[in-house]
Scaffold this motif. Structure first.
Motif, PDB file in Angstrom:
ATOM      1  N   MET A   1       0.832  -1.201  -0.519  1.00  0.00           N
ATOM      2  CA  MET A   1      -0.060  -0.326  -0.203  1.00  0.00           C
ATOM      3  C   MET A   1       0.763   1.068  -0.178  1.00  0.00           C
ATOM      4  N   SER A   2       0.667   2.304  -0.617  1.00  0.00           N
ATOM      5  CA  SER A   2       2.108   3.339  -0.759  1.00  0.00           C
ATOM      6  C   SER A   2       0.954   4.347   0.083  1.00  0.00           C
ATOM      7  N   ALA A   3       1.998   5.389   0.228  1.00  0.00           N
ATOM      8  CA  ALA A   3       1.523   6.665   1.007  1.00  0.00           C
ATOM      9  C   ALA A   3       0.265   7.055   0.492  1.00  0.00           C
ATOM     10  N   ALA A   4      -0.014   6.648  -0.798  1.00  0.00           N
ATOM     11  CA  ALA A   4      -1.279   8.411  -1.075  1.00  0.00           C
ATOM     12  C   ALA A   4      -2.077   6.696  -0.648  1.00  0.00           C
ATOM     13  N   ASP A   5      -2.664   5.441  -0.867  1.00  0.00           N
ATOM     14  CA  ASP A   5      -3.046   4.658  -0.907  1.00  0.00           C
ATOM     15  C   ASP A   5      -3.841   4.982   0.995  1.00  0.00           C
ATOM     16  N   VAL A   6      -2.658   5.139   1.689  1.00  0.00           N
ATOM     17  CA  VAL A   6      -3.867   5.494   2.988  1.00  0.00           C
ATOM     18  C   VAL A   6      -3.626   6.600   3.239  1.00  0.00           C
ATOM     19  N   ALA A   7      -3.288   7.382   2.525  1.00  0.00           N
ATOM     20  CA  ALA A   7      -3.642   8.915   2.952  1.00  0.00           C
ATOM     21  C   ALA A   7      -4.898   9.201   2.350  1.00  0.00           C
ATOM     22  N   TYR A   8      -5.395   8.207   1.386  1.00  0.00           N
ATOM     23  CA  TYR A   8      -6.752   8.085   0.762  1.00  0.00           C
ATOM     24  C   TYR A   8      -7.710   7.309   2.038  1.00  0.00           C
ATOM     25  N   GLN A   9      -6.789   6.317   2.130  1.00  0.00           N
ATOM     26  CA  GLN A   9      -7.888   6.028   4.089  1.00  0.00           C
ATOM     27  C   GLN A   9      -8.206   6.020   4.950  1.00  0.00           C
ATOM     28  N   ALA A  10      -7.474   7.835   5.206  1.00  0.00           N
ATOM     29  CA  ALA A  10      -7.427   8.654   6.182  1.00  0.00           C
ATOM     30  C   ALA A  10      -8.428   9.505   5.503  1.00  0.00           C
ATOM     31  N   ARG A  11      -8.062  10.567   4.372  1.00  0.00           N
ATOM     32  CA  ARG A  11      -9.508  10.801   3.679  1.00  0.00           C
ATOM     33  C   ARG A  11     -10.885  10.116   3.930  1.00  0.00           C
ATOM     34  N   LEU A  12     -10.936   8.978   3.726  1.00  0.00           N
ATOM     35  CA  LEU A  12     -12.209   7.702   3.672  1.00  0.00           C
ATOM     36  C   LEU A  12     -13.204   8.411   4.823  1.00  0.00           C
ATOM     37  N   ALA A  13     -11.839   8.161   6.094  1.00  0.00           N
ATOM     38  CA  ALA A  13     -12.596   8.472   7.649  1.00  0.00           C
ATOM     39  C   ALA A  13     -12.850   9.831   7.736  1.00  0.00           C
ATOM     40  N   LEU A  14     -12.359  10.400   7.291  1.00  0.00           N
ATOM     41  CA  LEU A  14     -12.070  11.782   7.546  1.00  0.00           C
ATOM     42  C   LEU A  14     -13.920  12.370   6.724  1.00  0.00           C
ATOM     43  N   GLU A  15     -13.591  12.306   6.021  1.00  0.00           N
ATOM     44  CA  GLU A  15     -15.260  12.456   5.079  1.00  0.00           C
ATOM     45  C   GLU A  15     -16.264  11.719   5.343  1.00  0.00           C
ATOM     46  N   GLN A  16     -16.128  10.923   6.014  1.00  0.00           N
ATOM     47  CA  GLN A  16     -17.551   9.941   7.187  1.00  0.00           C
ATOM     48  C   GLN A  16     -17.548  10.762   8.662  1.00  0.00           C
ATOM     49  N   ASN A  17     -16.466  10.846   8.684  1.00  0.00           N
ATOM     50  CA  ASN A  17     -16.470  12.229  10.138  1.00  0.00           C
ATOM     51  C   ASN A  17     -15.708  11.792  11.175  1.00  0.00           C
TER      52      ASN A  17
END
Length: 646
Positions: free
Chosen positions: A198-214
């Motif tokens: 999993m790339s750094a971009a993949d991890v950042a995407y997963q963090a953003r998924l969580a953030l989008e749902q608050n």
């Protein structure tokens, strides 16, 4: 199943920019609840209910004390489960590494094949995963039947990656909804990142998924799995926060500077802004999404962002964009919901590609749901009831002795519907259509009406729509709807969605009975119709519930221009909200578009189900084909006007 909040990864002391920003102010220390006084109810059923509550709170001491008084209770498997389960999780719902394995093994052997054994195995797999006991986990995981826990699936992938296997593709399919991640999925993300699956971009995407749902805390924990996330992750996190509050401000920020992001990351940022603008029904949402489409970066868009891209285009009547947005959807997401097949067909039809459109409609027209019905109408047909398959009395009687049904009935007698439904549904596994219909008819005869409906709903080739769409209290319903001039099919369609005919159903908000009327609403309606002696305790009477519910439904219907679509939304979300939603329409839209673009996911599904139900009820009552499109009607823009209705 989500087991509560998540622990910080062990041993991590460094705090990087994104994780610090997301975790700031979060409290990680969990306080154990104060011990309760050891009051043991004298009635065994009351003691069992108290034991269940102790297990829910993971209060092991109280569970032990209560279970000791229930030696001869008629559901011994649940007494034992509720005693053991609090030893597997702490007060915060997190798995304990010191769980009693021998007790769990003995339980699984004793109740092998039962629903509660699968539940216990689910719990134990979370413990084994938390413990990183991969030999134990790998031995138990294949025996887990339901496989409906995302965190367990994450642990299963983690076990494989630690054996040197490449699980990156499966991880992408599993890690789509942060609501269900738990400790196991955070652990998986960190391990995949360390192993470069999993790339750094993949991890950042997963963090953003969580953030989008608050889920701010979870987002920070995911971000913390990287030793040094890039500044672009911080920027995207800031854009998400900004867009949630004010999409226009976020758009101005991106337009002015580009935020120093690469084209793909900038496309993802515009997608986020488009999502939150679309959920606020802002007309600019389509323009934000057009910027996203021009930049690419579709792989970094959440499911919410991809779905709202279609909805924004629908609301603006941009069929070309509808087609483009659906074509760029993640394939699994597109296949999951018939909505996208239907709207893709409509977009193809708008482009003059009629043969291709017909293929799309034909692929879902046989489904007995909202979009199956609409697709069927696009093919020139209307909603009809399929031929009725019948079952014999002997078939029905064969259901009486099934152990899962017997346990379910005991739970329903105790008003423990969660456990009752678990046992009932477990017993349905592997049944043929005829067996399902026999089980549904058995449920109807013993007045488990919600189980009758849900069981009949499962058949694939042979059907009985008189069980799928039950009409209990017919005389009361006919009289009440006739008194106010309300469509009986619509009223039944609403009750089927609201309560599944469970007379004592109560929502978490306090709505009560068949029509799920809120106490304040009931008092308001009673006053309006001159019911001087009303008290909320009367809502358990079907006659009172139906009279007040139908009167209120008629008030909402009248207040919302006699539109079934608007009034269904108003009954669920309050009559003021549909007025706001229609006020921002750029033009008149068909009811299906209005329904699909309702900002609240619960209300969006509710409106579709109620009107689909109502169309089937009308077909059953009249014996004639019915049009869902006609029932949906057209919704025109209007200025917001105040309502006096609660």
């Amino acid at each position: 199943m989500l087991k509560g909040v998540y622990l910080q990864r062990a041993g991590r002391v460094a705090c990087v920019a994104l994780s610090c920003m997301l975790l700031a102010g979060s409290a990680f220390a969990q306080k154990r609840p104060q011990p309760q006084a050891a009051v043991i109810p004298g009635n065994p059923d009351d003691a069992f209910t108290a034991l269940r509550e102790a297990a829910r709170k993971n209060d092991a001491d109280r569970a032990n004390a209560l279970s000791a008084t229930l030696v001869d209770y008629p559901i011994p498997s649940y007494v034992e489960y509720f005693r053991i389960k609090p030893q597997l999780f702490d007060a915060s719902g997190l798995a304990r590494v010191d769980a009693p394995d021998d007790q769990v093994r003995a339980f699984l052997q004793r109740y092998q094949g039962d629903a509660i054994a699968d539940r216990m195995r689910n719990d134990w797999l979370l413990v084994l995963g938390k413990r990183h006991d991969w030999n134990g986990f790998d031995a138990e995981y294949p025996k887990f039947v339901l496989k409906d826990d995302t965190q367990v699936e994450c642990y299963a992938l983690l076990s494989r990656v630690l054996k040197g296997q490449d699980v990156s593709a499966q991880a992408r399919s599993t890690l789509t909804d942060p609501r269900y991640y738990g400790e196991g999925c955070v652990d998986l993300i960190g391990t995949l990142a360390q192993g470069r699956q999993m790339s750094a971009a993949d991890v950042a995407y997963q963090a953003r998924l969580a953030l989008e749902q608050n889920y701010v805390t979870l987002a920070g924990k995911i971000a913390a799995t990287l030793p040094a996330p890039g500044a672009d992750g911080d920027t995207l996190a800031m854009v998400v926060k900004m867009a949630r509050n004010d999409p226009r401000q976020a758009a101005a920020y991106l337009a002015a500077s580009g935020a120093g992001l690469s084209p793909e990351q900038l496309g993802a940022a515009w997608g986020v802004v488009g999502q939150f603008a679309a959920k606020k029904l802002m007309p600019e949402a389509v323009d934000y999404y057009r910027r996203q489409l021009s930049l690419g970066g579709n792989q970094w868009l959440s499911d919410d962002t991809q779905e709202w891209r279609v909805r924004a285009a629908l609301r603006q009547g941009d069929w070309s964009m509808v087609r483009q947005a659906i074509e760029q959807m993640r394939p699994e997401l597109r296949a999951k919901d018939p909505a996208w097949t239907y709207w893709y067909g409509r977009a193809l039809k708008a482009a003059g590609r009629n043969d291709e459109a017909q293929q799309q409609f034909q692929s879902i027209a046989g489904q007995f749901n909202f979009y199956g019905q609409l697709a069927n109408e696009e093919l020139g047909n209307r909603t009809v009831v399929p031929p009725r398959a019948t079952v014999s009395d002997a078939d029905v009687d064969s259901m009486r002795a099934r152990p899962g049904f017997l346990r379910a009935q005991k739970f329903y007698d105790l008003n423990l519907r969660f456990e009752g439904n678990r046992e009932w549904n477990w017993e349905l596994r592997g049944m043929t259509d005829r067996q399902l219909l026999a089980a549904a008819e058995y449920a109807r005869r013993i007045e488990l009406l919600d189980r009758a409906v849900n069981t009949a709903d499962r058949t694939q080739a042979e059907h009985d729509f008189s069980l799928r769409f039950l009409m209990p209290y017919r005389d009361l319903m006919q009289r009440a709807t006739d008194d106010v001039g309300l469509d009986l099919a619509w009223a039944y369609g609403l009750i089927r969605q609201e309560s599944r005919f469970i007379m004592n159903a109560r929502s978490s908000a306090g709505a009560h009975g068949l029509m799920q009327v809120m106490p304040a609403t009931a008092r308001y309606v009673a006053r309006k119709i001159g019911m001087a002696d009303f008290s909320p305790s009367m809502m358990g009477d079907p006659n009172i519930n139906i009279v007040l519910g139908t009167n209120y439904l008629n008030m909402v219907f009248t207040d919302l221009d006699s539109s079934y679509t608007l009034a269904s939304a108003g009954y669920n979300a309050g009559p003021g909200r549909p007025k706001n939603w229609r006020s921002s329409l750029p033009r008149a839209v068909e009811g299906a578009i209005f329904a699909e673009t309702i900002p609240f996911s619960e209300t969006r599904g509710y409106v579709k189900n109620v009107l689909s139900n109502a169309t089937y009820y009308a077909a059953l009552m009249s014996g004639r084909p019915q049009s869902l499109k006609a029932r949906l009607g057209t919704i025109a823009p209007s200025t917001v006007t105040a309502t006096n209705l609660p």
